[in-house]
Design an enzyme around this catalytic site. Structure first.
Site, PDB file in Angstrom:
ATOM      1  NE  ARG A 103     -91.647 -37.558  71.570  1.00  0.00           N
ATOM      2  CZ  ARG A 103     -90.733 -37.894  70.650  1.00  0.00           C
ATOM      3  NH1 ARG A 103     -89.818 -38.793  70.928  1.00  0.00           N
ATOM      4  NH2 ARG A 103     -90.750 -37.333  69.470  1.00  0.00           N
ATOM      5  CG  HIS A 163     -87.758 -28.414  68.987  1.00  0.00           C
ATOM      6  ND1 HIS A 163     -88.012 -29.377  68.030  1.00  0.00           N
ATOM      7  CD2 HIS A 163     -88.449 -28.791  70.091  1.00  0.00           C
ATOM      8  CE1 HIS A 163     -88.807 -30.302  68.539  1.00  0.00           C
ATOM      9  NE2 HIS A 163     -89.083 -29.970  69.785  1.00  0.00           N
ATOM     10  CE  LYS A 203     -94.405 -37.368  67.861  1.00  0.00           C
ATOM     11  NZ  LYS A 203     -92.986 -37.193  67.573  1.00  0.00           N
ATOM     12  N   GLY A 239     -86.529 -42.342  65.343  1.00  0.00           N
ATOM     13  CA  GLY A 239     -87.630 -43.241  65.682  1.00  0.00           C
ATOM     14  C   GLY A 239     -88.950 -42.754  65.129  1.00  0.00           C
TER      15      GLY A 239
END
Length: 311
Positions: A194, A130, A192, A225
């Site tokens: 969060r 990640h 985006k 999501g």
């Protein structure tokens, strides 16, 4: 290959068998079970003295149990005098906790790296971390593999004209750009916000997607999501069709329900995390990274370049 032995815990035995098939060897004999109180017990049922051992174990759901299996197996091989012990982690759990996101929070990805090293690993092989800097959490060699060849081949075979590769957030831009460059496709980015963990809000789309087939690319999908909201935003901006690709299909919580209701036509994932009975959908297409991991193990054994797999 006589000096190579591959073992696995209970996390992803089918993938370990695929790796062994590529190497032309049998899966190592071991028993990994739990006592009634939840303790993990490991017994290696063949000699590994002086042998090059590879332990294949994704630390996916149930994350903590699979992690303990891995650590105890590493300790068992260390005490059995294995020549070298490589922890093969197709999916590295706790990778999202790679930095302090608020005061008084842990860096769990570093803790897991320390545990793996202390348990006895002399090398680590992982797929699509990640955060790339996790490699630096280890004081032993790390071979960071990418599922890029597997996903790229599928996209090249199934998609041709008017595609745009979409990064679902700013952090994935480098990955998406590399894909777009190899495919000769355009790039788009989802901007985006969060507000809290596992909750995302799509704000804007940077790039041209109207009339194109959009392929969202990410390293993992957890609750889905982010990716389903991105798909809705892309359709609203005029994308003809929306597909998604990711390496690690965590698919926890409401992920399947969200995927089924979303405009995503197909989700392409790999088998770094095994398919669960309660996380299935006709929209999901699974590809295997078994040959990729098998080839990487072979090259490590013979002292050949691993990075050339991704040129």
């Amino acid at each position: 290959m006589e000096k190579i032995k591959v073992f696995t815990g209970n996390a992803n035995k089918p993938l370990a068998l695929e790796i062994c098939g590529h190497l032309g060897i049998q899966l190592g004999k071991s028993e990994v079970k739990g006592f009634s109180d939840g303790e993990v017990f490991v017994e290696i049922q063949e000699s590994v003295r002086g042998v090059e051992v590879y332990v294949v174990q994704s630390t996916s759901l149930p994350c903590n149990n699979n992690l303990m299996e891995l650590l105890i197996m590493l300790d068992a091989f260390k005490r059995a005098s294995a020549g070298s012990i490589t922890a093969v982690l197709p999916y590295y759990g706790y990778a999202r906790q790679d930095r302090k996101v608020a005061p008084r929070t842990p860096i769990s990805a570093k803790l897991v790296a320390d545990l793996i090293t202390v348990a006895g690993a002399t090398r680590v092989v992982c797929v699509d971390l990640h955060a790339g800097q996790i490699q630096g959490f280890f004081n032993i060699p790390v071979d960071h593999l990418y599922a890029t060849p597997v996903l790229l081949n599928y996209i090249k075979e199934n998609f041709h004209n008017d595609i745009v590769i979409v990064s679902p957030d700013a952090g994935g831009v480098e990955r998406a750009r590399a894909f777009a460059k190899r495919l000769g496709a355009n790039l788009a980015i989802i901007d985006k916000r969060r507000p809290r963990p596992n909750v995302s809000e799509v704000m804007n789309i940077i790039g041209e997607v109207e009339g194109k087939t959009a392929i969202i690319l990410d390293d993992m999908i957890d609750t889905a999501g982010t990716i389903t909201q991105a798909a809705v935003a892309l359709k609203e901006k005029g994308a003809k069709q929306v597909y998604a690709c990711c390496t690690h299909a965590v698919l926890s919580g409401p992920a399947i329900e969200r995927l089924e209701k979303s405009p995503i036509k197909e989700l392409v994932v790999t088998n770094t995390i095994p398919k669960r009975d309660n996380a299935t959908s006709d929209k999901i297409k699974r590809l295997s990274v078994g040959p990729l991991l098998g080839e990487a193990i072979k090259r490590i054994h013979y002292g050949e370049s691993v990075s050339s797999l991704f040129v």
